[in-house]
Design a protein around this motif. Sequence first.
Motif, PDB file in Angstrom:
ATOM      1  N   TYR A 132      36.656  60.074  25.406  1.00 51.66           N
ATOM      2  CA  TYR A 132      37.660  59.277  25.336  1.00 51.66           C
ATOM      3  C   TYR A 132      38.171  59.125  24.022  1.00 51.66           C
ATOM      4  O   TYR A 132      39.305  58.967  23.533  1.00 51.66           O
ATOM      5  CB  TYR A 132      37.719  57.814  26.026  1.00 51.66           C
ATOM      6  CG  TYR A 132      37.346  58.225  27.429  1.00 51.66           C
ATOM      7  CD1 TYR A 132      37.472  59.190  28.140  1.00 51.66           C
ATOM      8  CD2 TYR A 132      36.687  56.889  27.995  1.00 51.66           C
ATOM      9  CE1 TYR A 132      37.012  59.038  29.504  1.00 51.66           C
ATOM     10  CE2 TYR A 132      36.508  56.898  29.399  1.00 51.66           C
ATOM     11  CZ  TYR A 132      36.696  58.055  30.186  1.00 51.66           C
ATOM     12  OH  TYR A 132      35.985  58.014  31.433  1.00 51.66           O
ATOM     13  N   TYR A 157      39.596  41.745  26.458  1.00 58.57           N
ATOM     14  CA  TYR A 157      40.807  41.473  27.015  1.00 58.57           C
ATOM     15  C   TYR A 157      41.246  40.099  27.224  1.00 58.57           C
ATOM     16  O   TYR A 157      42.242  39.544  27.052  1.00 58.57           O
ATOM     17  CB  TYR A 157      40.984  42.414  28.361  1.00 58.57           C
ATOM     18  CG  TYR A 157      41.985  42.404  29.054  1.00 58.57           C
ATOM     19  CD1 TYR A 157      43.213  43.384  28.401  1.00 58.57           C
ATOM     20  CD2 TYR A 157      42.997  41.594  29.714  1.00 58.57           C
ATOM     21  CE1 TYR A 157      44.556  43.545  29.010  1.00 58.57           C
ATOM     22  CE2 TYR A 157      44.004  41.880  30.316  1.00 58.57           C
ATOM     23  CZ  TYR A 157      44.670  42.931  30.056  1.00 58.57           C
ATOM     24  OH  TYR A 157      46.084  42.802  30.278  1.00 58.57           O
ATOM     25  N   ILE A 181      43.630  49.314  25.818  1.00 57.62           N
ATOM     26  CA  ILE A 181      43.285  50.076  27.142  1.00 57.62           C
ATOM     27  C   ILE A 181      42.018  49.325  27.686  1.00 57.62           C
ATOM     28  O   ILE A 181      40.956  49.256  27.013  1.00 57.62           O
ATOM     29  CB  ILE A 181      42.486  51.558  26.811  1.00 57.62           C
ATOM     30  CG1 ILE A 181      43.886  52.376  26.309  1.00 57.62           C
ATOM     31  CG2 ILE A 181      42.109  52.222  28.218  1.00 57.62           C
ATOM     32  CD1 ILE A 181      43.502  53.852  25.940  1.00 57.62           C
ATOM     33  N   ARG A 182      42.169  48.638  28.893  1.00 59.05           N
ATOM     34  CA  ARG A 182      41.138  47.774  29.615  1.00 59.05           C
ATOM     35  C   ARG A 182      40.379  48.415  30.362  1.00 59.05           C
ATOM     36  O   ARG A 182      40.642  49.434  31.327  1.00 59.05           O
ATOM     37  CB  ARG A 182      41.922  46.848  30.591  1.00 59.05           C
ATOM     38  CG  ARG A 182      41.413  45.689  30.986  1.00 59.05           C
ATOM     39  CD  ARG A 182      42.395  44.760  31.645  1.00 59.05           C
ATOM     40  NE  ARG A 182      41.920  43.988  32.702  1.00 59.05           N
ATOM     41  CZ  ARG A 182      42.673  43.312  33.174  1.00 59.05           C
ATOM     42  NH1 ARG A 182      43.951  43.373  33.438  1.00 59.05           N
ATOM     43  NH2 ARG A 182      42.073  42.423  34.202  1.00 59.05           N
ATOM     44  N   VAL A 183      38.826  48.398  29.984  1.00 55.94           N
ATOM     45  CA  VAL A 183      37.854  48.958  30.580  1.00 55.94           C
ATOM     46  C   VAL A 183      36.953  47.822  31.096  1.00 55.94           C
ATOM     47  O   VAL A 183      36.879  46.787  30.524  1.00 55.94           O
ATOM     48  CB  VAL A 183      37.010  49.947  29.843  1.00 55.94           C
ATOM     49  CG1 VAL A 183      37.933  50.999  29.357  1.00 55.94           C
ATOM     50  CG2 VAL A 183      36.361  49.118  28.678  1.00 55.94           C
ATOM     51  N   ILE A 225      44.481  52.601  19.130  1.00 54.79           N
ATOM     52  CA  ILE A 225      43.912  52.439  20.620  1.00 54.79           C
ATOM     53  C   ILE A 225      42.717  51.523  20.481  1.00 54.79           C
ATOM     54  O   ILE A 225      41.654  51.853  19.737  1.00 54.79           O
ATOM     55  CB  ILE A 225      43.578  53.897  20.842  1.00 54.79           C
ATOM     56  CG1 ILE A 225      44.880  54.939  20.800  1.00 54.79           C
ATOM     57  CG2 ILE A 225      42.796  53.956  22.430  1.00 54.79           C
ATOM     58  CD1 ILE A 225      45.986  54.591  21.711  1.00 54.79           C
ATOM     59  N   PHE A 267      39.859  49.982  23.039  1.00 54.36           N
ATOM     60  CA  PHE A 267      39.211  50.124  24.445  1.00 54.36           C
ATOM     61  C   PHE A 267      38.592  48.563  24.474  1.00 54.36           C
ATOM     62  O   PHE A 267      37.716  48.483  23.597  1.00 54.36           O
ATOM     63  CB  PHE A 267      37.977  51.041  24.321  1.00 54.36           C
ATOM     64  CG  PHE A 267      38.635  52.390  24.548  1.00 54.36           C
ATOM     65  CD1 PHE A 267      39.172  53.158  25.711  1.00 54.36           C
ATOM     66  CD2 PHE A 267      38.903  53.194  23.332  1.00 54.36           C
ATOM     67  CE1 PHE A 267      39.829  54.507  25.459  1.00 54.36           C
ATOM     68  CE2 PHE A 267      39.260  54.668  23.260  1.00 54.36           C
ATOM     69  CZ  PHE A 267      39.654  55.006  24.476  1.00 54.36           C
ATOM     70  N   ARG A 271      47.375  49.471  20.915  1.00 59.77           N
ATOM     71  CA  ARG A 271      47.514  49.670  22.461  1.00 59.77           C
ATOM     72  C   ARG A 271      46.091  49.274  22.971  1.00 59.77           C
ATOM     73  O   ARG A 271      45.318  50.072  22.536  1.00 59.77           O
ATOM     74  CB  ARG A 271      48.037  51.088  22.565  1.00 59.77           C
ATOM     75  CG  ARG A 271      49.383  51.406  22.049  1.00 59.77           C
ATOM     76  CD  ARG A 271      50.450  50.632  22.686  1.00 59.77           C
ATOM     77  NE  ARG A 271      51.600  51.099  21.846  1.00 59.77           N
ATOM     78  CZ  ARG A 271      52.358  50.303  21.408  1.00 59.77           C
ATOM     79  NH1 ARG A 271      52.101  48.893  21.243  1.00 59.77           N
ATOM     80  NH2 ARG A 271      53.499  50.681  20.833  1.00 59.77           N
ATOM     81  N   ASN A 280      36.815  44.036  29.975  1.00 61.12           N
ATOM     82  CA  ASN A 280      37.696  43.384  30.899  1.00 61.12           C
ATOM     83  C   ASN A 280      37.509  41.849  30.781  1.00 61.12           C
ATOM     84  O   ASN A 280      38.255  40.896  30.823  1.00 61.12           O
ATOM     85  CB  ASN A 280      37.749  43.813  32.196  1.00 61.12           C
ATOM     86  CG  ASN A 280      38.419  42.884  33.220  1.00 61.12           C
ATOM     87  OD1 ASN A 280      39.389  42.911  33.354  1.00 61.12           O
ATOM     88  ND2 ASN A 280      37.421  42.283  34.155  1.00 61.12           N
ATOM     89  N   ALA A 288      41.396  60.348  21.890  1.00 60.65           N
ATOM     90  CA  ALA A 288      42.442  59.688  21.299  1.00 60.65           C
ATOM     91  C   ALA A 288      42.842  59.912  19.808  1.00 60.65           C
ATOM     92  O   ALA A 288      44.040  59.871  19.500  1.00 60.65           O
ATOM     93  CB  ALA A 288      41.816  57.962  21.182  1.00 60.65           C
TER      94      ALA A 288
END
Length: 140
Positions: A50, A18, A38-40, A9, A11, A36, A14, A54
């Motif tokens: 979090y 990303y 996860i866009r923050v 995972i 994080f 995977r 943005n 996970a």
Amino acid sequence: MSNFEPAIIAFVCNWCTYTAADLAGTSRLTYPKNVRLIRVMCTGMVDPQYVIKAFLEGADGVLISGCHPGDCHYINGNYKARRRVKLLKEILPRFGIDNQRLRLTWIGASDGIQFAEIMGELVTQVRELGPTLPDLKMVI
């Protein structure tokens, strides 16, 4: 364990990481499919809960990645993330989780190649560590 594929995972910020992931994709660079994203909006928004959740939900590794220190769009978010990751690395062994499964990186928006390389390195590192404890919830 030779066919073990870790679940990672990530994080990602943005504004920088990303965007680097997007650049890696448009440049047709390859990186492992078992990551995977996860866009923050900022790595400073990644609550330690979090990360722990996970791992408890089955992640074999967690990455937090954002803007380089001093380049944060929210002024000091990456410094907050750095402090939180340091504390998490001290706390994770209490949950029976090797702190090498958590990684913090700084990847700028134009670093698509670096993004792909770091994803590959992370998956290789976690693959060598093996899966997290199958009965991890029993540790608590």
